[in-house]
Design a protein around this motif. Structure first.
Motif: not given
Length: 298
Positions: A2-8
């Motif tokens: 699953m794609e991961k994104r940086k939480l700000g």
């Protein structure tokens, strides 16, 4: 994977699809859907097994925190854990009475209780469960959360908020994350999400699947009216379900880092995972949806 994104600016890597645990709150709370201990345990393991690494809960979600601790406390290294504070609640014989109280003793008690229930020494994110910026400042509650962070009891601090209180919360410049309601059927917070995201905050979207849309088991007439008035049915690509269109629209927002979906159905979980894996909607389709919905809003 699953794609991961940086939480700000937290630097945390979160999966684009998160899990909201209100649905596993158990009996004697509210609503018509009650999930058993066994079913909630199976769902929590299914969430982790699917690769979802962000779980959101709250002290006033009935048995939710306790069930998370019991079921997956032994898998603590596999997920990021967010809970809330400012929660004063009373369990009656047939329902859970909830009130939000902005006092330091309530905040401290919330965290102590949450850590015990969740069977952990720390939470990755502690969020105010609503509130007003002026009150939080006046009562010294923001400083209190900063102390918790300095002590290592929480890693990051945030707030779950919405209009009319959200702009002042963003203006404080102290919160690392914001949990905000948003979907193509309820886009009112779009510009505030952009404002917070551009300031470096992590954005957690709730309501990002609009309760499942017009095909949901539990109907939301106000949301269904927007769907109908905007004639979004006409924009559905062949073979795409309504819930997929709604979820992928949310995931397409440039400042959505994760959206927490609270399903307790394994079939719906699989559908949500498939939708997330399909990626953002084509930009032209996003624009068509946004334009049609905008024409239906007051």
């Amino acid at each position: 994977m699953m794609e991961k994104r940086k939480l700000g600016r937290t630097g945390l890597e979160v999966t684009a699809l998160g899990y909201g645990s209100m649905g596993i709150r158990g009996p004697r709370t509210w609503g018509v859907r009650v999930v058993s201990e066994e079913a909630s345990e199976a769902m929590l393991h299914a969430v982790l097994d699917a690769g979802i690494n962000f779980i959101d809960t709250a002290p006033d979600y009935g048995l939710s925190e306790e069930r998370i601790g019991k079921a997956i406390g032994s898998r603590r290294s596999e997920y990021l854990l967010a809970t809330k504070c400012g929660c004063a609640y009373t369990q009656h014989a047939d329902h859970l009475e909830i009130e939000h109280v902005w006092q330091q003793d309530v905040i401290e008690r919330n965290l102590e209780t949450s850590l015990k229930r969740l069977q952990t020494d720390y939470v990755d994110l502690l969020q105010f469960h609503g509130g007003e910026a002026a009150t939080l400042e006046r009562e010294g509650l923001i400083d209190q959360l900063v102390r918790f962070r300095d002590q290592g009891l929480v890693r990051h601090i945030g707030v779950s908020s919405s209009l009319p209180n959200l702009p002042a919360m963003i203006a404080l410049g102290v919160f690392e994350t914001f949990q905000i309601p948003y979907s193509c059927l309820a886009p009112q917070h779009d510009e505030l999400i952009r404002m917070a995201g551009e300031a470096g905050a992590g954005i957690i979207i709730r309501g990002g699947i609009a309760q499942g849309g017009p095909d949901a088991e539990i109907q939301r007439p106000a949301l269904n009216d927007i769907w109908s008035q905007a004639k979004l049915e006409e924009l559905l690509p062949p073979g795409m379900q309504k819930a997929e269109l709604i979820l992928r629209y949310t995931l397409s927002h440039p400042h959505c880092h994760t959206t927490i979906v609270g399903t307790c159905s394994h079939a719906h979980l699989a559908e949500n995972l498939q939708a997330a894996a399909a990626g953002p909607l084509p930009e032209e389709l996003q624009q068509q949806i946004a334009a049609r919905v905008a024409n239906c809003l007051p």
